[in-house]
Design a protein around this motif. Structure first.
Motif: not given
Length: 287
Positions: A120-121, A232-233, A237-239, A258-259
């Protein structure tokens, strides 16, 4: 100094905050890089690809390392020989667990949970390519992935109650209801029954259903399409998908503001704009 993708490495990254998987040769599963896609193959087909203490740990360490790898932008996990993964090896894991003390058992269950945390990370989207048996810890790996491609003959089973344990293993009671809903997750986690491919698609566990001979090709092609996008995008999104589970709507909207502002600072955002103006397809580079 350049990264493996050929882009200059920032000075502050050259002190150990980047890794390369060039030449990586794991001992307990197979690894292959197809361009920007990393392919993990669980390769004990004679036993339907069960996991061992060592393969759990090596998989956890790889997914942890992927957070520092620039050259890999998407991951596919598959099993060899027509099956995904039959879970923990009965002889090499289940048997020894019956002889362990409580501290050792807890160390083991925490290690297996750390594999899910690492999946997940890691910033790369992870696709599980599922055929045949997908049981126990194999079902958990599929669940922890971002996307799942399966076949009609695939059989996914969270079979922990079948061996006298609870269904709450490796985050199943948290993650699975978010994929298929609380009632359906309860069905699978209490019963331990197999979920066939067509039912898994209808329930939303599988994202796509393909023929067995096409499952790996379809998964890799999807991963390549993702890898060609703004990495990066995608990582952001995953985070956000993960972090917003514990947020209220107002907090989530602020976090996404913010993201997105951070993503607007990337060169990929500028590349997309200039490509649109020039009526061209953007070539994203992940910076």
């Amino acid at each position: 100094m350049n990264t493996p993708s050929g882009r200059p490495m920032d000075a502050h990254l050259s002190g150990g905050n980047q890794r390369s998987l060039q030449g990586f040769a794991p001992q307990h599963f197979a690894w292959e890089q197809r361009g920007a896609v990393g392919l993990i193959t669980l390769n004990r087909p004679e036993r339907k690809n069960p996991l061992t203490f060592d393969s759990y740990a090596e998989l956890r360490d790889l997914f942890r390392t992927l957070g520092l790898v620039d050259e890999v932008r998407a991951i596919v996990v598959q099993g060899a020989g027509g099956n995904f993964c039959s879970g923990g090896d009965v002889h090499e894991i289940i048997g020894p667990l019956t002889q362990m003390s409580m501290p050792d058992l807890l160390a083991f269950t925490r290690m297996t949970g750390d594999l899910v945390k690492a999946i997940r990370a890691c910033p790369q989207p992870v696709i599980s390519s599922i055929d045949g048996v997908c049981a126990g810890a194999g079902a958990i790996i599929a669940m922890a992935s971002d996307l799942r491609v399966g076949t009609a003959r695939s059989k996914t089973a969270f079979l922990f109650t079948r061996v006298g344990l609870a269904g709450c293993d490796m985050g199943a009671c948290s993650i699975l209801p978010r994929i298929i809903g609380q009632g359906r997750a309860s069905d699978l986690l209490y019963s331990g029954r197999s979920l066939g491919g067509e039912e898994a698609l209808a329930w939303g566990f599988l994202n796509r259903l393909v023929e067995p001979e096409a499952v790996l090709e379809s998964s890799v092609q999807w991963a390549q399409e993702i890898a060609a996008g703004p990495s990066f995008g995608h990582a952001m999104t995953k985070k956000m998908l993960h972090q917003e589970w514990a947020m209220g709507v107002d907090e989530a909207i602020e976090s996404e503001a913010q993201a997105q502002a951070i993503c607007m600072m990337t060169q990929d955002f500028h590349r997309a704009y200039h490509a649109f103006v020039a009526k061209q397809r953007p070539e994203f580079q992940g910076d």
